[in-house]
Design an enzyme around this catalytic site. Sequence first.
Site, short mmCIF file in Angstrom:
data_model
loop_
_atom_site.label_atom_id
_atom_site.label_comp_id
_atom_site.label_asym_id
_atom_site.label_seq_id
_atom_site.Cartn_x
_atom_site.Cartn_y
_atom_site.Cartn_z
N TYR A 124 -12.50 18.34 -15.86
CA TYR A 124 -13.05 16.99 -15.90
C TYR A 124 -14.24 16.94 -14.92
O TYR A 124 -14.14 17.45 -13.79
CB TYR A 124 -11.96 16.00 -15.51
CG TYR A 124 -12.44 14.59 -15.49
CD1 TYR A 124 -12.75 13.95 -16.69
CD2 TYR A 124 -12.63 13.91 -14.30
CE1 TYR A 124 -13.23 12.65 -16.68
CE2 TYR A 124 -13.10 12.61 -14.28
CZ TYR A 124 -13.41 11.99 -15.48
OH TYR A 124 -13.88 10.71 -15.47
N LYS B 248 -5.96 7.35 -19.82
CA LYS B 248 -6.14 7.91 -21.15
C LYS B 248 -4.91 7.61 -22.02
O LYS B 248 -4.62 6.46 -22.27
CB LYS B 248 -6.42 9.41 -21.02
CG LYS B 248 -7.47 9.75 -19.95
CD LYS B 248 -8.85 9.19 -20.25
CE LYS B 248 -9.78 9.15 -19.04
NZ LYS B 248 -10.01 10.41 -18.36
N ASP C 297 -3.72 19.61 -14.70
CA ASP C 297 -4.17 18.32 -15.23
C ASP C 297 -3.70 18.26 -16.68
O ASP C 297 -4.21 18.96 -17.55
CB ASP C 297 -5.70 18.22 -15.12
CG ASP C 297 -6.23 16.85 -15.54
OD1 ASP C 297 -5.57 16.19 -16.37
OD2 ASP C 297 -7.31 16.45 -15.06
N ARG D 82 0.84 -1.20 0.00
CA ARG D 82 0.00 0.00 0.00
C ARG D 82 0.87 1.25 0.00
O ARG D 82 0.49 2.31 -0.46
CB ARG D 82 -0.94 0.02 1.22
CG ARG D 82 -2.03 1.10 1.08
CD ARG D 82 -2.86 1.26 2.36
NE ARG D 82 -2.05 1.77 3.43
CZ ARG D 82 -1.93 1.22 4.63
NH1 ARG D 82 -2.58 0.12 4.94
NH2 ARG D 82 -1.14 1.76 5.54
C1 LIG Z 1 -10.48 10.87 -17.12
C2 LIG Z 1 -9.95 12.13 -16.60
C3 LIG Z 1 -9.71 12.30 -15.22
C4 LIG Z 1 -10.07 11.24 -14.18
O1 LIG Z 1 -9.34 10.08 -14.36
P1 LIG Z 1 -9.86 8.61 -14.00
O2 LIG Z 1 -8.71 7.75 -14.32
O3 LIG Z 1 -11.07 8.35 -14.83
O4 LIG Z 1 -10.21 8.62 -12.53
C5 LIG Z 1 -9.16 13.50 -14.81
N1 LIG Z 1 -8.88 14.47 -15.70
C6 LIG Z 1 -9.12 14.35 -17.01
C7 LIG Z 1 -8.78 15.47 -17.93
C8 LIG Z 1 -9.65 13.18 -17.51
O5 LIG Z 1 -9.90 13.06 -18.82
#
Ligand SMILES: *Cc1c(COP(=O)(O)O)cnc(C)c1O
Length: 389
Positions: free
Chosen positions: A107, A204, A179, A54
């Site tokens: 997001y 992604k 992000d 963890r």
């Molecule tokens: C998908 C996404 C997230 C969240 O990520 P998860 O892996 O689905 O929890 C955060 N920011 C952006 C820009 C995203 O496309």
Amino acid sequence: MTPKSSPHFKTREVHAGVTPDPTTGAILTPIYQATTYVQESVDTYMDKGFSYSRSGNPTVVALEHKITALEGGVGTACFATGMAATSAVMMALLNAGEHAVVSDVVYGGTHRLSTQVLNRFGVKYSFVDTSNAQNVQDAIQENTRLIFTESPANPTLKLTDIAAISKIAQDHGIPHCVDNTFLTPYFQRPLELGADLSMHSTTKYIDGHNITVGGSVTARDMEHLEAIQFVRNCLGSIMSPMVAFYTLQGCKTLSTRLEKQSESAMQIARFLESHPMAEKVVYPGLDSFAQKDLAESQASGFGAMLWFEVKGGVASGKKLMDALELWSLAENLGSVESLVTHSVTMTHADMDPAERQRVGITDGLVRLSVGLEDTEDLIDDLRQALQRL
Ligand SMILES: *Cc1c(COP(=O)(O)O)cnc(C)c1O
């Protein structure tokens, strides 16, 4: 030459973080599927760096080293999901009564975490249009402890000037987290532009194959990294070794995929711009894109996300989704499979409709994530679907 110091992204992308397994020579870092690590003695506790999975795991650490080699910074913490990464950033940096400035187009999950969970613990938020740096400057209060931006923003693709916001953040001693999911370190490196933290949904582009959900945060300094790792250990939100293994492999082709996917996106954007059923087409590579200069100055590519407004609003949007054959109707993005999303009913369904309208997430907004299929096939499918409207 250690891969991390190699000047070339494509070499680091393949080799960084991974060395042949010391006991077998296996070329890939194994999946260290174990809960705990046997210590030789009390005196040498943690000498090999691991105690319990963890807190840290060797396969996860390999991925953390690879992402650090691509983003820059002192280190990376990997998480079970992108939302776990964002949660850890916010929980590490914000106390009850403190305040964060967040991009008004983010997001959907980031918005939900802020307005439906962390607000209950006394954290205050201002959502502002961060494409105008003055708005960020004006939103800063004496208790502001985090600026969180997303650029390009999901789904409108509005850009934030990362260097300008980082300068404001530095002037106030407030950390700036970006992000960076949409462009990835291949096209955009927030830390080089002055940001303190760069986060990803590795789900992604970094994975890129629709195999895993995961997240990462890369930090400019140890203090932030350690605070984030501490929260991760408390929450138990670390990435699993299996996910790290898959992500390590997917990540090796990141730049090659992005080059091809963004090239296709450009051609698809041009096709849509010339189509009578597309009312508006938004892609940072188009001359019609309002922030094209910023797109070119802070990133080395335009990415593979675009959107258009289909004539006829929600009704034709829905019809279009049903008519597409090659494009899959799905919530994810960034994968080798091309995906189409209707943001209003899918990713941003929880957002207040008036607020959605205000920030430009319109009812007819069709978001495209361009994959690795043949560009002509993708265009042909869009053409036949648009014809049926
Ligand atoms: C998908 C996404 C997230 C969240 O990520 P998860 O892996 O689905 O929890 C955060 N920011 C952006 C820009 C995203 O496309």
